[in-house]
Design a protein around this motif. Structure first.
Motif, PDB file in Angstrom:
ATOM      1  N   GLY A  37       0.972  -1.094   0.030  1.00  8.51           N
ATOM      2  CA  GLY A  37      -0.277  -0.029   0.105  1.00  8.51           C
ATOM      3  C   GLY A  37       0.733   1.192  -0.162  1.00  8.51           C
ATOM      4  N   TYR A  38       1.985   1.299   0.641  1.00  6.30           N
ATOM      5  CA  TYR A  38       2.915   2.455   0.938  1.00  6.30           C
ATOM      6  C   TYR A  38       3.636   2.534  -0.691  1.00  6.30           C
ATOM      7  CZ  TYR A  38       7.366   4.710   1.303  1.00  6.30           C
ATOM      8  OH  TYR A  38       8.538   5.615   1.320  1.00  6.30           O
ATOM      9  N   VAL A  39       4.062   1.524  -1.190  1.00  5.77           N
ATOM     10  CA  VAL A  39       4.764   1.476  -2.469  1.00  5.77           C
ATOM     11  C   VAL A  39       3.600   2.219  -3.507  1.00  5.77           C
ATOM     12  CG1 VAL A  39       5.591   0.199  -4.385  1.00  5.77           C
ATOM     13  CG2 VAL A  39       6.212  -0.379  -1.900  1.00  5.77           C
ATOM     14  N   ALA A  40       2.453   1.605  -3.623  1.00  7.70           N
ATOM     15  CA  ALA A  40       1.408   2.158  -4.607  1.00  7.70           C
ATOM     16  C   ALA A  40       0.934   3.449  -4.160  1.00  7.70           C
ATOM     17  CB  ALA A  40       0.052   1.270  -4.386  1.00  7.70           C
ATOM     18  N   PHE A  41       0.919   4.012  -2.967  1.00  6.09           N
ATOM     19  CA  PHE A  41       0.555   5.313  -2.663  1.00  6.09           C
ATOM     20  C   PHE A  41       1.726   6.204  -3.155  1.00  6.09           C
ATOM     21  CE2 PHE A  41       1.575   9.014   0.315  1.00  6.09           C
ATOM     22  CZ  PHE A  41       0.365   9.441   0.221  1.00  6.09           C
ATOM     23  N   ALA A 149      10.790   0.880   2.218  1.00  3.77           N
ATOM     24  CA  ALA A 149       9.948  -0.325   2.077  1.00  3.77           C
ATOM     25  C   ALA A 149      10.492  -1.298   2.561  1.00  3.77           C
ATOM     26  CB  ALA A 149       9.540  -0.315   0.672  1.00  3.77           C
ATOM     27  N   VAL A 150      11.785  -1.540   2.239  1.00  2.01           N
ATOM     28  CA  VAL A 150      13.045  -2.682   2.513  1.00  2.01           C
ATOM     29  C   VAL A 150      13.376  -2.587   3.931  1.00  2.01           C
ATOM     30  CG1 VAL A 150      15.195  -1.506   1.923  1.00  2.01           C
ATOM     31  CG2 VAL A 150      14.767  -4.122   1.576  1.00  2.01           C
ATOM     32  N   VAL A 151      13.592  -1.559   4.371  1.00  2.00           N
ATOM     33  CA  VAL A 151      13.991  -1.234   5.820  1.00  2.00           C
ATOM     34  C   VAL A 151      12.896  -2.068   6.762  1.00  2.00           C
ATOM     35  CG1 VAL A 151      14.483   0.144   7.848  1.00  2.00           C
ATOM     36  CG2 VAL A 151      15.553   0.471   5.651  1.00  2.00           C
TER      37      VAL A 151
END
Length: 278
Positions: A37-41, A149-151
């Motif tokens: 959701g964060y990546v899409a946002f 995202a990765v962290v």
């Protein structure tokens, strides 16, 4: 679909029994949805949302957020340090060379603190929201999104498996660097009278770079020294910051004029620290 369920069950099987009933632990689906959701946002929804809107006036909100993150990170520097490398009981102090995990109930205080550290990493996703609200979408780069995202994902897996040892060094150092970073970001919001004193921004960038390099070096120790720390996590501790380090340099080399005296290294070390939150 069966493959997805098998993958979920495989992640559930990796869950440390001590954290199985904690929020976000066990089933990876909620955390996966949060990250997706964060990546899409960041990549799609934010540009669409702000395409015809004026920047929002959220200076007070951003100031409060940055100040809160200074305090929160400072707390983790002290709390994590007191439970590991600077423990009051000399027998329980972590080794500065190589430290294996504690899977007993005695390791619960540090593991519980790591869960809250994960929550802080999720709170740091608000960095992107501040860029969106102020319409500084040029700061929402692939590096920025990938980093957050990765962290968060790596921190989730750390708590999920209950592995707290050699990786605590990275958590303490990262929290310390974030104290400096968010203090800088807070000061930049106080107006031009204060900004003229922020000459040290390039040194902050050098600290960020040194931090990533130290993660690679310190994370590699369990690959050569057997202290009981899982080698699969050591590989992640080396691989993730190494990728970030390469992306960091490549991004800024494209974005800034070359420094002839230092070549590509100059591009990495003399960039505006405010452009990337590492």
């Amino acid at each position: 679909m069966n493959y997805f369920y098998d993958l979920v069950n495989a992640f559930i099987d990796t869950c440390d029994p001590r954290v199985r009933n904690w929020p976000l632990m066990g089933n990876p689906t909620p955390m996966l949805l949060l990250i997706l959701g964060y990546v899409a946002f960041s990549i799609w929804w934010a540009p669409w949302l702000m395409r015809s809107r004026e920047p929002l006036r959220v200076r007070g909100l951003v100031q409060s957020y940055n100040l809160a993150m200074v305090i929160w990170n400072a707390y983790f520097v002290v709390a994590l340090g007191r439970l590991s490398y600077f423990h009051e009981d000399a027998r329980k102090r972590y080794s500065w060379l190589c430290q294996g995990p504690d899977y007993t109930r005695g390791g619960l205080p540090l593991l519980s603190l790591a869960w809250w550290y994960l929550i802080m990493k999720l709170a740091e996703l608000f960095d992107t929201a501040t860029f969106v609200m102020t319409k500084n979408l040029n700061h929402v780069t692939a590096l920025h999104v990938f980093h957050h995202a990765v962290v968060a994902g790596l921190m989730w897996f750390t708590v999920q498996t209950g592995v707290m040892g050699q990786n605590v060094f990275s958590m303490v150092l990262n929290a310390l660097v974030h104290v400096l970073m968010y203090a800088y970001y807070f000061l930049t919001t106080l107006g031009p009278e204060v900004r003229k004193w922020l000459w040290w921004k390039r040194y902050l960038t050098q600290v960020q770079m040194a931090q990533l390099a130290s993660f690679v070096l310190f994370g590699a120790v369990p690959l050569f020294v057997d202290c009981g720390f899982p080698r699969w996590l050591a590989l992640l501790m080396v691989g993730v910051p190494l990728v970030l380090l390469v992306m960091f340099c490549a991004f800024y080399r494209r974005s800034y004029a070359a420094k002839e005296s230092l070549g590509w290294l100059g591009d990495c070390l003399h960039v505006d620290a405010h452009s990337k939150r590492g």
